[in-house]
Design a protein around this motif. Structure first.
Motif, short mmCIF file in Angstrom:
data_model
loop_
_atom_site.label_atom_id
_atom_site.label_comp_id
_atom_site.label_asym_id
_atom_site.label_seq_id
_atom_site.Cartn_x
_atom_site.Cartn_y
_atom_site.Cartn_z
N ILE A 1 0.84 -1.19 0.00
CA ILE A 1 0.00 0.00 0.00
C ILE A 1 0.88 1.24 0.00
CG2 ILE A 1 -1.69 1.29 1.34
CD1 ILE A 1 -2.77 -1.33 2.36
N GLU A 2 1.92 1.20 0.83
CA GLU A 2 2.80 2.35 0.95
C GLU A 2 3.48 2.65 -0.39
OE1 GLU A 2 6.45 1.76 2.95
OE2 GLU A 2 7.02 3.66 2.04
N MET A 3 3.90 1.56 -1.08
CA MET A 3 4.57 1.76 -2.36
C MET A 3 3.63 2.40 -3.38
SD MET A 3 7.10 -1.09 -3.76
CE MET A 3 6.21 -2.47 -3.13
N ASP B 1 7.85 1.13 -16.28
CA ASP B 1 7.29 -0.15 -16.70
C ASP B 1 7.86 -1.28 -15.85
OD1 ASP B 1 5.68 -1.60 -18.76
OD2 ASP B 1 7.61 -2.60 -18.98
N THR B 2 9.16 -1.21 -15.57
CA THR B 2 9.79 -2.24 -14.74
C THR B 2 9.20 -2.21 -13.34
OG1 THR B 2 11.77 -1.55 -15.91
CG2 THR B 2 12.02 -3.26 -14.24
N PHE B 3 8.99 -1.00 -12.85
CA PHE B 3 8.39 -0.90 -11.51
C PHE B 3 7.01 -1.53 -11.50
CE2 PHE B 3 5.30 1.49 -8.94
CZ PHE B 3 5.71 1.05 -7.70
N MET B 4 6.19 -1.17 -12.51
CA MET B 4 4.82 -1.69 -12.52
C MET B 4 4.81 -3.21 -12.60
SD MET B 4 2.69 1.10 -14.72
CE MET B 4 3.79 1.24 -16.07
N ARG B 5 5.79 -3.74 -13.36
CA ARG B 5 5.85 -5.19 -13.49
C ARG B 5 6.16 -5.82 -12.13
NH1 ARG B 5 9.35 -6.85 -18.42
NH2 ARG B 5 7.70 -5.72 -19.50
N ILE C 1 13.34 -0.15 -7.39
CA ILE C 1 13.08 0.60 -8.62
C ILE C 1 12.36 1.90 -8.29
CG2 ILE C 1 12.04 0.49 -10.90
CD1 ILE C 1 12.12 -2.60 -10.52
N LEU C 2 11.42 1.81 -7.34
CA LEU C 2 10.67 3.02 -6.97
C LEU C 2 11.63 4.08 -6.44
CD1 LEU C 2 8.00 4.42 -6.64
CD2 LEU C 2 7.71 3.32 -4.44
#
Lengths: 315, 669
Positions: free
Chosen positions: B589-591, B637-641, B661-662
């Motif tokens: 959630i925090e991310m 995109d890498t983060f979302m993955r 990544i974030l």
């Protein structure tokens, strides 16, 4: 990703290569067809004549090493013509059941809306339960059982629109559409001496297809994503422009096809993006517009898109 | 349609499962801290705490195997039992009151919690194990409450309780296995109810039981212990009688008893004195002693030049060691003294430090022999009936005539000239003290001390036998350390007009400072490490009032924040009841909140009806905000993955990757 998923991916890649060699530039349609096969559903190809519906269906059938039957639906076709019927045997005075064309792994129901609703309805039990009941006796169909039906859009001459109950039994409705200029040019040249369809070989076996279907069922669906599916479907049921919203069978199919879509992308879990990607193909043919909306120029695809745009996505 | 091939590392990590949630780790740490401060000996708990925290920062997990499940646990238990549970078979204190045993249980629980934190779990993140861990932290905290010094428990208890309550949330939101909804099973619901009630009971009991009913519990426990002791007539160490043994101090333990601040003038630190000899034992029993509240602590406030502070590190059965020249003794606990200057702490089992004002000179005003009753005078001059008459003759011959001080010196000289020192002694079947004196045998300090007492009495000087420690080992920073091997015995004699003086007849070669081998240097470091909890505990003692308020405040603030956040979530959902599915882990959630905040910073709208990916795909150069392009878009995109894998794939390792990544993305802001 484990070994089974690897074999899954290689199977999918072989199927995909096979189909793409025949149907040029339509990777989206090919993907939807594979999803409906792997999610254990049936596919309805709907478009104007000459866009490659039958060729796509035939190519898929030939790519699987199981049995393949084709039924050309005509206005005078009767239910017994497709399910099979009992014949009198004069030698011993008994009746013998002769299996109809539905006893197969892949059934191509060509021009399904050219036959009468009576015959169309004969497919209800066949498609949803993979079985046939003739003379009070239940007979199971072979596994896998996959129906690919093609139809012309309902407003065309000489057709009977499919009843809602029948439509609900198709996992996805695929519209192939015209190819772009480059692909069309490719089609012209590829058929210079012979049709590429003639070169097709079966690339996966029936057992492999069954294994792949089982694999799809084990893809993880987070409760939040399942809830998203339910909310999305619920949104269509409250829409005043629709006479009929999406049935629970629709949500179940959306769930299953999203799983297949995720696995095709190499993921072991479903994301809301998978659900969104499948929603129009899975849901649009299951809802019925009310008269005002229909003649106001609304389309079901558009209403499903709006429902997607209104439903909050789980983060 | 190109199925994305996963890398082999991703593949191997799919099933790694998540570590324990932070709140649960926090409550386990609080319980471990409570145990750590309850005892001086468990520096090893610090190692376990570090391991527990570290489990959050790595994805490596112990494989599941029978060796890990039973072998490692068994090994830990064996090591703990051998290392910690050196119990005296005659000690009949019930195990649940004996601190060593509850400490052992606490240590085993802490080790098991760490093992569980490192253990591999199902890919689906089945969290049934969390309930067990919650229960174990409760038991661990309960084990830590078995201590007489409760101030630190009162400080830690509210923090522990608050963290435990918060961790119950992640326990309640058990992840469901792949796709399928779990059926509600009666047994599981019952188990949850039992676990939650038990843990609340522990937490509540720790807070209220300790603060409200401290004295009652203590009294009850002491009664229980005393009943056991009375029924077996079991007596301990210095407090009662001293037996003349054939081998002196056979264990030679280098465990510390005291660490003393200040300058020690005479290394003889007396603990208890005895006046009556019979059957190789010096009496009386502690029951015969009339203790009275000491007036010494009253005069303490007047101050003195040489103040010694004694830090108690071992149980001396409540008896305090003091120099015979002590002018005053003061402690936070009330003290008692008997007629022979044996001082004890009335709070049994207390380890509170005490101060001694040592003038270094005999103090006739403090103990006026003239005021002693005739009975006491008789006791201090009585020659034991078992003594051979020749002993008195030898004493008189050795002492000669003159002042009592000179006579005493001559007796000491006689004993040191005629007797050698030996750690062991064989009495050859005769009465050992007679045998020692008459045949000039070699023996250890108990015999020299006993002989000195008997011979001083023979020449008319009141004397008594004293047991205590010989404080000789400097400990740095002006401190002196007293170890168990420094136990010693000597005589105290009364000189008219001077007072009680220490008379140590043991030859110099037999004193603990000469006998004792050097303590290895690593031992110092180990002891310093072990002192840390004690120092922290003393600090807590000093600031208890403030700390208790702060801990209660922190617990209340944490609960309030949690309630407010829950209320806000509830309001945001339009007052609807809780979602129909479990919320994801807090880190996820925090991310999500951080990523959306990053988008917001760049004026990128991200409506809740759109997935991040759809939002990113819909961007074009004309739309508002600083959209990520190029390398940045790839990062997003890498983060979302990774986020999707963590959020929807229930992959614990992906949380760490997504967070990395974030952080990269945020640095680009």
């Amino acid at each position: 990703m484990d070994e089974r998923t690897d074999s899954f991916v290689s199977g999918v890649q072989r199927l995909e290569a096979n189909l793409s060699s025949v149907i040029r530039g339509k990777s989206e349609a090919v993907r939807l067809l594979l999803i409906s096969l792997l999610s254990g559903g049936h596919a309805l190809l709907e478009d104007v004549p000459g866009t490659g519906k039958t060729t796509l269906a035939k190519s898929l059938a030939r790519s699987i090493s199981g049995t393949f039957r084709r039924v050309q639906f005509t206005p005078d076709l009767l239910p017994a013509d497709i399910t099979g019927s009992s014949f009198y045997k004069p030698q011993d005075g008994s009746f013998e059941f002769r299996e109809g064309p539905v006893f197969t792994n892949v059934l191509l129901a060509d021009e399904i809306n050219r036959t009468s609703p009576r015959t169309q309805s004969a497919l209800l039990e066949v498609m949803s339960e993979s079985q046939v009941t003739v003379d009070g006796k239940r007979r199971d169909l072979p596994r896998p059982f996959f129906v690919v039906a093609t139809e012309n859009p309902a407003e065309y001459q000489g057709t009977y629109p499919l009843p809602e109950a029948q439509l609900d039994r198709f996992a996805v409705r695929i519209s192939i559409g015209y190819p772009d200029a480059a692909s069309e040019l490719e089609v012209l040249f590829s058929q210079r001496d012979h049709h590429p369809f003639d070169d097709l070989q079966a690339v996966v076996g029936c057992e492999q297809v069954i294994a792949m279907q089982d694999r799809v069922k084990r893809v993880r669906v987070d409760p939040a994503v399942a809830d998203y599916i339910v909310r999305l479907v619920g949104c269509t049921r409250g829409d005043t422009r629709l006479r009929l919203g999406v049935s629970p069978r629709g949500s179940l199919t959306l769930y299953r096809t999203a799983q297949a879509s995720a696995l095709l992308d190499g993921r072991e879990f479903v994301t809301p993006d998978d659900v969104r990607a499948m929603a129009v193909s899975v849901l649009a043919h299951r809802v019925v517009l009310d008269t005002k909306a229909k003649y106001g120029g609304q389309r079901t695809e558009q209403i499903i898109e709006e429902a997607i745009g209104k439903t909050a996505v789980p983060r | 349609m190109n199925p994305r091939q996963e890398t082999s590392s991703e593949r191997s990590l799919i099933n790694s499962g998540g570590a324990l949630p932070w709140t649960l780790i926090g409550s386990a740490l609080a319980a471990m801290a409570a145990l750590y401060f309850s005892s001086n000996r468990f520096a090893g708990l610090g190692v376990l705490a570090v391991l527990l925290v570290f489990s959050r920062f790595t994805s490596w997990r112990l494989p599941r195997s029978i060796v890990i499940t039973y072998g490692v646990r068994g090994l830990i238990l064996v090591v703990l039992v051998t290392a910690m549970n050196r119990t005296d078979p005659q000690d009949l204190t019930p195990w649940y009151l004996k601190q060593a045993d509850t400490n052992l249980a606490g240590f085993a629980l802490a080790a098991d919690i760490v093992l569980r934190a490192w253990g591999k779990r199902d890919a689906a993140g089945a969290r049934e194990g969390l309930g067990v861990v919650v229960l174990m932290t409760g038991l661990l905290f309960a084990a830590a409450t078995n201590t007489y010094e409760r101030v630190h428990i009162q400080v830690i208890a509210p923090i522990y309780a608050a963290l435990l309550l918060l961790s119950l949330r992640s326990f309640a939101l058990m992840q469901q296995p792949t796709g399928r909804m779990r059926e509600v099973r009666g047994g599981l619901v019952l188990l949850r109810v039992v676990v939650i009630s038990l843990t609340l009971l522990f937490a509540g009991g720790a807070v209220y039981g300790v603060t409200q009913y401290e004295s009652q519990v203590e009294n009850w426990a002491m009664q229980f212990v005393q009943r056991h002791h009375n029924s077996t007539q079991h007596e301990i160490g210095f407090a009662t009688a001293t037996q003349l043994s054939t081998v002196f101090n056979p264990e030679e333990s280098i465990d510390r008893v005291f660490v003393i601040d200040g300058q020690i003038k005479d290394p003889h630190l007396r603990i208890a004195s005895f006046y009556f000899y019979q059957s190789q034992q010096w009496f009386p029993l502690i029951a015969d002693r009339a203790y009275a509240p000491t007036s010494q602590s009253g005069s303490f406030a007047k101050g003195g030049k040489n103040v010694l502070t004694f830090h108690r590190l071992a149980d001396t059965t409540d008896l305090l060691a003091t120099p015979v020249t002590a002018a005053a003794v003061g402690s936070e606990d009330p003290l008692e003294e008997d007629g022979s200057a044996t001082i004890r702490d009335t709070r049994s089992g207390s380890f509170a430090p005490y101060q001694v004002i040592d003038s270094g000179l005999p103090n006739p005003a403090k103990l006026n022999f003239e005021k002693l009753s005739a009975k006491s005078r008789g006791q201090l001059l009585a020659i034991p009936s078992e003594m051979d008459p020749q002993v008195s003759e030898i004493a008189k011959r050795a002492a000669g005539d003159g002042k009592p001080a000179r006579q005493l010196m001559r007796i000491v000289k006689y004993l040191q000239e005629h007797h050698a020192y030996s750690l062991s002694y064989d009495p050859h079947g005769a009465e050992p003290l007679n045998d020692f004196i008459l045949h000039g045998r070699a023996a250890h300090c108990q015999y020299f001390a006993s002989a000195m007492v008997v011979m001083a009495r023979a020449v008319g000087i009141p004397a008594r036998y004293v047991g205590g420690f010989y404080a000789h080992e400097p400990y740095g920073n002006g401190q002196t350390v007293v170890r168990q091997r420094d136990a010693h015995a000597w005589a105290e004699c009364w000189l008219d007009g001077v007072g009680w003086v220490t008379v140590d007849a043991t030859p110099a070669g037999g004193r603990p400072d000469v006998l004792a081998p050097r303590v290895p240097s690593w031992r110092r470091w180990w002891e310093k490490l072990n002192d840390v909890p004690g120092e922290i505990r003393e600090w807590i003692w000093a600031n208890a009032r403030l700390l208790k308020k702060l801990a209660a405040l922190a617990a209340i603030v944490a609960l309030c924040v949690w309630v407010v956040r829950r209320a806000r979530d509830w309001r945001r959902k339009g007052g609807k009841s809780a979602p129909r599915y479990p919320l994801p882990a807090e880190e996820i959630i925090e991310m999500a909140q951080r990523y959306e905040a990053w988008l917001k910073d760049r004026q990128i709208a991200c409506p809740p009806e759109r997935t991040w990916r759809a939002n990113l795909a819909a961007r074009d150069s004309k739309s508002e905000g600083h959209w990520p392009w190029g390398e940045e878009a790839i990062l997003c995109d890498t983060f979302m993955r990774a986020y999707d894998r963590a959020r929807f794939g229930s992959d614990g390792e992906a949380i760490l990757r997504a967070r990395d990544i974030l952080e990269q993305i945020e640095r680009r802001a």
